[in-house]
Design a protein around this motif. Sequence first.
Motif, PDB file in Angstrom:
ATOM      1  N   MET A  72     -10.991   2.799   5.807  1.00 19.34           N
ATOM      2  CA  MET A  72     -11.016   2.771   4.346  1.00 19.34           C
ATOM      3  C   MET A  72      -9.754   3.431   3.784  1.00 19.34           C
ATOM      4  SD  MET A  72     -12.461   2.051   1.487  1.00 19.34           S
ATOM      5  CE  MET A  72     -13.949   1.302   2.114  1.00 19.34           C
ATOM      6  N   PRO A  73      -8.772   2.619   3.337  1.00 18.74           N
ATOM      7  CA  PRO A  73      -7.552   3.210   2.777  1.00 18.74           C
ATOM      8  C   PRO A  73      -7.871   4.182   1.637  1.00 18.74           C
ATOM      9  CG  PRO A  73      -7.318   0.836   3.054  1.00 18.74           C
ATOM     10  CD  PRO A  73      -8.752   1.158   3.358  1.00 18.74           C
ATOM     11  N   GLY A  74      -7.141   5.299   1.627  1.00 20.16           N
ATOM     12  CA  GLY A  74      -7.343   6.293   0.564  1.00 20.16           C
ATOM     13  C   GLY A  74      -8.332   7.393   0.953  1.00 20.16           C
ATOM     14  N   LEU A  75      -9.071   7.174   2.058  1.00 20.46           N
ATOM     15  CA  LEU A  75     -10.036   8.185   2.512  1.00 20.46           C
ATOM     16  C   LEU A  75      -9.415   8.985   3.654  1.00 20.46           C
ATOM     17  CD1 LEU A  75     -13.032   9.144   2.215  1.00 20.46           C
ATOM     18  CD2 LEU A  75     -13.569   7.593   4.099  1.00 20.46           C
ATOM     19  N   TYR A  76      -9.539  10.313   3.591  1.00 20.12           N
ATOM     20  CA  TYR A  76      -8.942  11.201   4.608  1.00 20.12           C
ATOM     21  C   TYR A  76      -9.997  12.151   5.153  1.00 20.12           C
ATOM     22  CZ  TYR A  76      -4.449   9.606   2.842  1.00 20.12           C
ATOM     23  OH  TYR A  76      -3.384   8.818   2.471  1.00 20.12           O
ATOM     24  N   PHE A  77      -9.743  12.668   6.339  1.00 23.15           N
ATOM     25  CA  PHE A  77     -10.657  13.649   6.937  1.00 23.15           C
ATOM     26  C   PHE A  77      -9.887  14.913   7.308  1.00 23.15           C
ATOM     27  CE2 PHE A  77     -12.515   9.491   7.860  1.00 23.15           C
ATOM     28  CZ  PHE A  77     -13.792   9.670   7.347  1.00 23.15           C
ATOM     29  N   ALA A  78     -10.577  16.051   7.176  1.00 25.08           N
ATOM     30  CA  ALA A  78      -9.961  17.326   7.581  1.00 25.08           C
ATOM     31  C   ALA A  78     -11.042  18.265   8.116  1.00 25.08           C
ATOM     32  CB  ALA A  78      -9.264  17.968   6.382  1.00 25.08           C
ATOM     33  N   GLY A  79     -10.680  19.051   9.132  1.00 23.09           N
ATOM     34  CA  GLY A  79     -11.569  20.108   9.627  1.00 23.09           C
ATOM     35  C   GLY A  79     -12.588  19.644  10.651  1.00 23.09           C
ATOM     36  N   GLU A  80     -13.676  20.381  10.685  1.00 22.06           N
ATOM     37  CA  GLU A  80     -14.685  20.241  11.736  1.00 22.06           C
ATOM     38  C   GLU A  80     -15.392  18.888  11.725  1.00 22.06           C
ATOM     39  OE1 GLU A  80     -16.987  23.880  11.785  1.00 22.06           O
ATOM     40  OE2 GLU A  80     -18.501  22.978  13.068  1.00 22.06           O
ATOM     41  N   VAL A  81     -15.321  18.170  10.620  1.00 27.23           N
ATOM     42  CA  VAL A  81     -15.971  16.847  10.539  1.00 27.23           C
ATOM     43  C   VAL A  81     -15.349  15.866  11.547  1.00 27.23           C
ATOM     44  CG1 VAL A  81     -14.492  15.883   8.695  1.00 27.23           C
ATOM     45  CG2 VAL A  81     -16.874  15.174   8.859  1.00 27.23           C
ATOM     46  N   TYR A  97      -7.548   9.144  -4.139  1.00 31.78           N
ATOM     47  CA  TYR A  97      -7.711   9.642  -2.757  1.00 31.78           C
ATOM     48  C   TYR A  97      -8.932  10.549  -2.675  1.00 31.78           C
ATOM     49  CZ  TYR A  97      -2.762   8.370  -2.662  1.00 31.78           C
ATOM     50  OH  TYR A  97      -1.578   7.696  -2.757  1.00 31.78           O
ATOM     51  N   VAL A  98      -9.650  10.432  -1.570  1.00 37.36           N
ATOM     52  CA  VAL A  98     -10.778  11.343  -1.325  1.00 37.36           C
ATOM     53  C   VAL A  98     -10.592  11.960   0.056  1.00 37.36           C
ATOM     54  CG1 VAL A  98     -13.280  11.534  -1.002  1.00 37.36           C
ATOM     55  CG2 VAL A  98     -12.372  10.040  -2.803  1.00 37.36           C
ATOM     56  N   TYR A 116      -9.296  11.729 -11.403  1.00 35.16           N
ATOM     57  CA  TYR A 116      -8.394  12.658 -10.679  1.00 35.16           C
ATOM     58  C   TYR A 116      -7.542  11.851  -9.720  1.00 35.16           C
ATOM     59  CZ  TYR A 116     -11.293  16.321 -12.575  1.00 35.16           C
ATOM     60  OH  TYR A 116     -11.938  17.148 -13.450  1.00 35.16           O
ATOM     61  N   SER A 117      -6.440  12.437  -9.271  1.00 37.62           N
ATOM     62  CA  SER A 117      -5.722  11.708  -8.216  1.00 37.62           C
ATOM     63  C   SER A 117      -6.341  12.012  -6.855  1.00 37.62           C
ATOM     64  CB  SER A 117      -4.219  12.002  -8.238  1.00 37.62           C
ATOM     65  OG  SER A 117      -3.985  13.369  -8.266  1.00 37.62           O
ATOM     66  N   VAL A 118      -6.829  13.241  -6.673  1.00 44.33           N
ATOM     67  CA  VAL A 118      -7.431  13.597  -5.381  1.00 44.33           C
ATOM     68  C   VAL A 118      -8.752  14.326  -5.598  1.00 44.33           C
ATOM     69  CG1 VAL A 118      -7.120  14.876  -3.214  1.00 44.33           C
ATOM     70  CG2 VAL A 118      -5.120  13.926  -4.375  1.00 44.33           C
ATOM     71  N   ILE A 119      -9.779  13.887  -4.890  1.00 40.55           N
ATOM     72  CA  ILE A 119     -11.017  14.672  -4.835  1.00 40.55           C
ATOM     73  C   ILE A 119     -11.166  15.176  -3.408  1.00 40.55           C
ATOM     74  CG2 ILE A 119     -13.553  14.589  -4.909  1.00 40.55           C
ATOM     75  CD1 ILE A 119     -13.340  12.628  -7.222  1.00 40.55           C
ATOM     76  N   GLU A 159     -16.221  -3.422  -4.359  1.00 42.42           N
ATOM     77  CA  GLU A 159     -15.527  -4.574  -3.751  1.00 42.42           C
ATOM     78  C   GLU A 159     -14.722  -4.141  -2.525  1.00 42.42           C
ATOM     79  OE1 GLU A 159     -13.381  -6.116  -7.060  1.00 42.42           O
ATOM     80  OE2 GLU A 159     -15.180  -6.958  -7.967  1.00 42.42           O
ATOM     81  N   GLY A 160     -15.342  -3.281  -1.723  1.00 40.85           N
ATOM     82  CA  GLY A 160     -14.720  -2.851  -0.468  1.00 40.85           C
ATOM     83  C   GLY A 160     -13.590  -1.852  -0.638  1.00 40.85           C
ATOM     84  N   LYS A 161     -13.369  -1.382  -1.885  1.00 41.65           N
ATOM     85  CA  LYS A 161     -12.273  -0.417  -2.115  1.00 41.65           C
ATOM     86  C   LYS A 161     -12.823   0.936  -2.556  1.00 41.65           C
ATOM     87  CE  LYS A 161      -8.282  -3.232  -2.888  1.00 41.65           C
ATOM     88  NZ  LYS A 161      -8.480  -4.582  -3.458  1.00 41.65           N
ATOM     89  N   LEU A 162     -12.121   2.011  -2.134  1.00 40.90           N
ATOM     90  CA  LEU A 162     -12.527   3.363  -2.499  1.00 40.90           C
ATOM     91  C   LEU A 162     -12.158   3.625  -3.955  1.00 40.90           C
ATOM     92  CD1 LEU A 162     -13.512   6.192  -1.365  1.00 40.90           C
ATOM     93  CD2 LEU A 162     -11.100   6.724  -1.088  1.00 40.90           C
ATOM     94  N   LYS A 163     -13.159   4.041  -4.733  1.00 40.26           N
ATOM     95  CA  LYS A 163     -12.910   4.307  -6.157  1.00 40.26           C
ATOM     96  C   LYS A 163     -13.067   5.784  -6.508  1.00 40.26           C
ATOM     97  CE  LYS A 163     -12.319   0.095  -7.567  1.00 40.26           C
ATOM     98  NZ  LYS A 163     -11.034  -0.325  -8.091  1.00 40.26           N
ATOM     99  N   GLY A 164     -13.765   6.527  -5.646  1.00 38.34           N
ATOM    100  CA  GLY A 164     -13.999   7.938  -5.949  1.00 38.34           C
ATOM    101  C   GLY A 164     -15.253   8.416  -5.242  1.00 38.34           C
TER     102      GLY A 164
END
Length: 415
Positions: free
Chosen positions: A375-384, A158-159, A4-7, A141-146
Amino acid sequence: MEKYSVIVIGAGASGLMAAGRAAEKGAKVLLLEKMKRPGRKLMITGKGRCNITNDLPVDEFITKVFPNGRFLRNVFSQYYNEQFLALMNKLGVKTVLERGGRYFPESQLANDVVEALQNWVRKLGVEIRNDYNVDSLWIEEGKLKGVQIQQKKIKAKYVIVATGGLSYPVTGSTGDGYKLAESVGHTIVSTRPALVPLETDSLLPSKLAKLALKNVNAIVWQNGKKLAEEFGEMGFAPSALTGPIIITLSRIVVDAINEGKEIEITIDLKPALDDKKLDNRFLRDLEANPKKKFKSIFSTWLPSQMVPVLLDYLGLDGDKECNQITAKERKEIRKAFKSLPFKITGYQSWDKAVITAGGVKTSEINPKTLESKKMPGLYFAGEVIDVDAVTGGFNLQIAWSTGWVAGNAVEVNKE
Ligand SMILES: Cc1cc2nc3c(=O)[nH]c(=O)nc-3n(C[C@H](O)[C@H](O)[C@H](O)COP(=O)(O)OP(=O)(O)OC[C@H]3O[C@@H](n4cnc5c(N)ncnc54)[C@H](O)[C@@H]3O)c2cc1C
């Protein structure tokens, strides 16, 4: 291998919004929810009525947010209450503005909001999978894959972590997002229940359980110093103070208690009358009814449920005649009316807390995109995220806005 492009992890308020916005931009989106259906917490918001947002302008809104409302300024400049209300309108959910600038669905049904958002994301092509509990991020290897669910890996560029906080764990918010964030080096500001009933050793709340008091003033004291006050409605539960003004005050009381401070809350039952005016009123009523039983006059000053409880608290015989009430007794009555004291001994736990204070440290998140600085590609939203607000629709607006901004930040054409 699924790709997927985004999870988006978590189909609550912020996750639905993030998934919808990313899909609007053309991304292939997978929305993973660990419960049997999305939006379990949304369903119980606002006592099932869902206070979706507040009409305060941004400058005032951010003063209602802890610990640092300014973090949200950029987010709100991209997506704010008028955009969410427009979305609701587009999705056929009519809204009404109530006292205190609070917006609700006109139907007064949280379910209508959940249904509308679910239908919206589905129409945009978002794939929703329920009963999917994401255990960990897939990092190579230190990169976000999913993401990873037990042994199964699902690839994504992106996650978005939209897993909520720790409050009301039966709805699925059990703090998983903090572990995911920590696994890539994020700092978690200590989490504690916020907007929560306060415990007291006073015997009065148990006797007054379910009573709602309107137009009272609650004042928080620490060693005789006033820390805060709120005017409005409050209630009682066994061994606890509760209701809107107590819940609001709890945000500072919980932290004070955790710092080992001794806290007392006093309730002013007649905030419109100062001591002198109150005494004049008492005297007038007592003198006009010299031969009547005191309790019959006392009951005109208070809600009926409080009458026997306060007579007992004051050690007063309600059967004596009004002309027998002494000046000293009147003074004690006034003290109870203007400053009824409750020693605060603690606060209730996660299953009674409306929101989580603490969370992923905001200085480690890009305030424009909500992307992780770790961590590039990782995002946060909401109460977290380490932001929380008072009651009034503010927390949901934070979830809508952060969800939209995280979903909007994915760069579809660069994939
Ligand atoms: C009783 C109550 C009433 C409230 N009323 C209001 C109100 O009227 N107005 C207001 O503004 N705010 C209200 N709030 C606060 C509001 O509900 C929250 O601020 C908001 O829901 C936060 O949205 P979120 O998306 O961050 O988290 P949530 O809505 O909690 O959603 C998180 C989702 O992630 C899922 N999840 C968690 N971990 C995983 C995992 N590992 N894998 C997959 N999925 C996962 C959860 O199951 C959940 O569905 C209320 C809260 C409570 C408890």
